[in-house]
Design a protein around this motif. Sequence first.
Motif, PDB file in Angstrom:
ATOM      1  N   ILE A 115     -26.710 -10.689 -36.504  1.00  0.00           N
ATOM      2  CA  ILE A 115     -27.921 -10.340 -37.244  1.00  0.00           C
ATOM      3  C   ILE A 115     -27.654 -10.224 -38.744  1.00  0.00           C
ATOM      4  CG2 ILE A 115     -29.642  -8.521 -37.588  1.00  0.00           C
ATOM      5  CD1 ILE A 115     -29.407  -8.032 -34.530  1.00  0.00           C
ATOM      6  N   ILE A 116     -26.568  -9.561 -39.127  1.00  0.00           N
ATOM      7  CA  ILE A 116     -26.386  -9.324 -40.558  1.00  0.00           C
ATOM      8  C   ILE A 116     -25.870 -10.542 -41.317  1.00  0.00           C
ATOM      9  CG2 ILE A 116     -26.054  -6.839 -40.187  1.00  0.00           C
ATOM     10  CD1 ILE A 116     -23.116  -7.166 -40.678  1.00  0.00           C
ATOM     11  N   TYR A 117     -25.320 -11.533 -40.614  1.00  0.00           N
ATOM     12  CA  TYR A 117     -24.919 -12.755 -41.321  1.00  0.00           C
ATOM     13  C   TYR A 117     -26.113 -13.665 -41.614  1.00  0.00           C
ATOM     14  CZ  TYR A 117     -20.083 -11.747 -39.740  1.00  0.00           C
ATOM     15  OH  TYR A 117     -18.870 -11.180 -39.486  1.00  0.00           O
ATOM     16  N   ALA A 118     -27.172 -13.516 -40.813  1.00  0.00           N
ATOM     17  CA  ALA A 118     -28.271 -14.494 -40.838  1.00  0.00           C
ATOM     18  C   ALA A 118     -28.937 -14.702 -42.207  1.00  0.00           C
ATOM     19  CB  ALA A 118     -29.309 -14.140 -39.788  1.00  0.00           C
ATOM     20  N   PRO A 119     -29.256 -13.637 -42.965  1.00  0.00           N
ATOM     21  CA  PRO A 119     -30.001 -13.883 -44.215  1.00  0.00           C
ATOM     22  C   PRO A 119     -29.285 -14.814 -45.174  1.00  0.00           C
ATOM     23  CG  PRO A 119     -30.011 -11.537 -43.691  1.00  0.00           C
ATOM     24  CD  PRO A 119     -29.062 -12.193 -42.731  1.00  0.00           C
ATOM     25  N   PHE A 121     -28.114 -17.612 -44.708  1.00  0.00           N
ATOM     26  CA  PHE A 121     -28.438 -19.025 -44.495  1.00  0.00           C
ATOM     27  C   PHE A 121     -29.870 -19.397 -44.842  1.00  0.00           C
ATOM     28  CE2 PHE A 121     -24.774 -18.125 -41.898  1.00  0.00           C
ATOM     29  CZ  PHE A 121     -23.932 -19.160 -42.280  1.00  0.00           C
ATOM     30  N   LEU A 122     -30.674 -18.399 -45.203  1.00  0.00           N
ATOM     31  CA  LEU A 122     -32.050 -18.719 -45.565  1.00  0.00           C
ATOM     32  C   LEU A 122     -32.137 -18.985 -47.065  1.00  0.00           C
ATOM     33  CD1 LEU A 122     -33.796 -16.024 -43.347  1.00  0.00           C
ATOM     34  CD2 LEU A 122     -33.660 -18.487 -42.934  1.00  0.00           C
ATOM     35  N   TRP A 172     -28.779  -7.398 -50.145  1.00  0.00           N
ATOM     36  CA  TRP A 172     -29.343  -7.469 -48.797  1.00  0.00           C
ATOM     37  C   TRP A 172     -28.995  -8.814 -48.153  1.00  0.00           C
ATOM     38  CZ3 TRP A 172     -32.965 -11.012 -46.956  1.00  0.00           C
ATOM     39  CH2 TRP A 172     -33.511 -10.730 -45.711  1.00  0.00           C
ATOM     40  N   GLY A 176     -23.593  -8.953 -45.346  1.00  0.00           N
ATOM     41  CA  GLY A 176     -23.008  -9.258 -44.044  1.00  0.00           C
ATOM     42  C   GLY A 176     -22.007 -10.395 -44.147  1.00  0.00           C
TER      43      GLY A 176
END
Lengths: 302, 293
Positions: A115-119, A121-122, A172, A176
Motif C-alpha cells: 500500500i505505501i509504495y503505490a503512490p 507510481f502515480l 506522502w 514508502g
Amino acid sequence: MNSIKTSSRFKREWPLYAMISVPALLVLIYYYGPMFGVVMAFQKFEPALGFLRSKFVGLGNFERLFKLPDIWEVVRNTLFIASMKIIVETIAAILVAILLNEIQRKKFKRTVQTIIYAPYFLSWVILGGIFRDILAADGLVNNLLTAVGMESYNFLGQPKTFPWVLILTETWQLTGFNAIVYLAAIANIDPNLYEAAAIDGAGRLKQTWYVTIPGMSSYIVVMLILNLGYILNAGLDQILMLYSSVVYSTGDVIDTWVYRAGLQNAQYSLASAVGLLRSIVSLIMVAGSYYIAYKKFDYRVF
Amino acid sequence: MIDNTLSRRVFNVINIVFFLLYCLICLVPIIHIFSVSLSSSASVSAGRVSLLPVDFTLKSYDYVLKKDEFWKALSISVIRVIIGVVVNMLMTILAAFPLSKTTKEFKAKNFFVWFFVFTLLFSGGMIPTYMIVRYTGLLDSIWALVLPGAVPVFNVILLMNFFRAVPKELEESAFIDGAGYFRIMWQIFLPVSLPALATLTVFTMVSHWNSWFDGMIYMNDARNYPLQTYLQAILVSPNTKLMTKAQAELLRLISDRTLKAAQVFIAAIPILLVYPFLQRYFVSGLTLGSVKG
C-alpha cells in the motif's frame, strides 16, 4: 600495429560499433544538440533564424536577467522547497524503515509495503487531480476541518503555507518507496551487533539508536549527498499541477519560471540563459556529490 | 529476537496502529476520488461524499466515455506506450551490450561510456531541447514523445551492469563456434537477462504512460495530447459550465468535479493493473549502484 591485426580487430568489433551507432546518434541529436543549442542564451534568438544565424548579444541576456525583480525570489523558493523536501523526506523514510523493520507479522508487513509504495507510481497529473479535489474549499479535508469545528483553509491559495503543501504531498507520495533503500540498509546490519548490545543491557530503543542508526549511516549520507545534487530540482510536475498565480511569490521555482518565460511568453533567450545557469550549477552539484559519494563511501553507479 | 516484555507489546500495538493509519492516509485520497466519481454531483457538492459513493451513479463515466477527445487522447497514449517501450528497450539493449564489453574487446568503450554518462550530468535545458525537437520536425507528431527520450541512459547503465555479470565462458564458447556479436547478444545475453529486461520494460511502460509535460510542450494542437496531458489541461483549467439547459437533469448527476474525478481514476487504472508486476520487480530495479562498507 600492423594492418592485418587492425583489420581482424575491426572484423570482430564492427558489430559493436553498428549496435551502438543508433543510440549514440539519437543521444547526439537530442542530448548533445541542446547542449550546443545553449548558444541561444548568448543570442537574441529567433526560431526562424536558428542557432547559427540569430544575432549574437554576448552576456546581454544575463545582464537583463539579473535585473529582473522576481528572479532571486524564484531561486530562493527553489532552494527552500528542494532542501526541505530532502530533509523531511529523508527523515520520514528512515523512520518508516525502522518501524517497518519492527513489524513481526510477515503478511501484515507485506500488505503495508504494497500500500505505501503505490503512490510513487502515480503521475502528478493523477495525484494533482486528487489533491486539487480534496484540498479545495469544498473538498474532503476542509469538510473534515469544519466538521470538527475548525475554520476551513485555502491550502492551495495561501502563499505562506503553499511550499509546505508541496513538501508534505511529495513526502506522502515518496516516503514508502524511499524507505526501501533504508530497509535494505537495516537488513545488512550484522545481527551479532544487536546481541552484543542486548548483553550490555541495551533495550530496543537504545539498540535502535546505537546499532541501527549507525549501521544505516553510510546509506543515509550517500542518499543525502546524491539528493543534494538535485537541489535545483524542486519538482516541476508537481508544482505545475498545484500552483497558481496567487502563490507565485512562494511557489514559483526555476523550472516553472523557465517554462513560462520560454515556452508561454516566447522569451527564448532569457529562459535559456536561466536554464544554462541551472544546468551549470547542477553539473557542479551532481558531479561533486557523486565524486564525494565515490571517494568517501565507495559508492559507484557502474 | 523474541521479546515479550510489556513495553515491547505496547510498542508493537502502537506500531501496528501507526501503520494502519499510514495505509489509511495513502488509500483515502484514492478511494475518495473514486467515490466522488461514482456519486451524484448534488451529493458531492453538499459535502456528503467521503469514503463511499452517495446517490450512486455511473453518469460521469458515461459522459466521459462518450467524449471523442477522451478516446483520441487515450489512443495516443496507448500508441505512445507501445512505440515508446519498443524504441526504449531496443536502444537500451543496443547501447548496453557494447558498453558491457571490456576495452580490450571494444576499443572505443570508454569514450562511449562517457559519451552517454555525461548526459546525466549536464543538459542543454528545456528551451534548447524544445528547439531541437522543433527543428527536427517532430512538433505535433507522436515521435516527439518518443525520440527525445529514446535512450534512457540510466536504464542503459543498469542493463550494462547486468550484462557484465554474465559469465565470460558462455560468450567465449559461442565465439569458438563461430558466432558473431549479434548472435551472441540475441542467443546468450538476452535470454539470461530476461528478468532485468522485464523489470525495465514495466518501468518504461509506466514512465511513458505517466509522462505529460512533453505532450504539453511539443503538441501545439490539443487534439494530439496523450491522455495525461489532456487530463492535465482539464484539471488545471478553471471550472467550466459544460452543459446546456436541455441537460439540466444531467447537471444534477454530474459536474466538473465528478467528471474530473472519473477521468483521474480512469488514468490511474493501467498503473493499478500493472502494480502487482511492478511490485514484484521494483526492488530488483533498485540495485543500481551500491554502497560498500
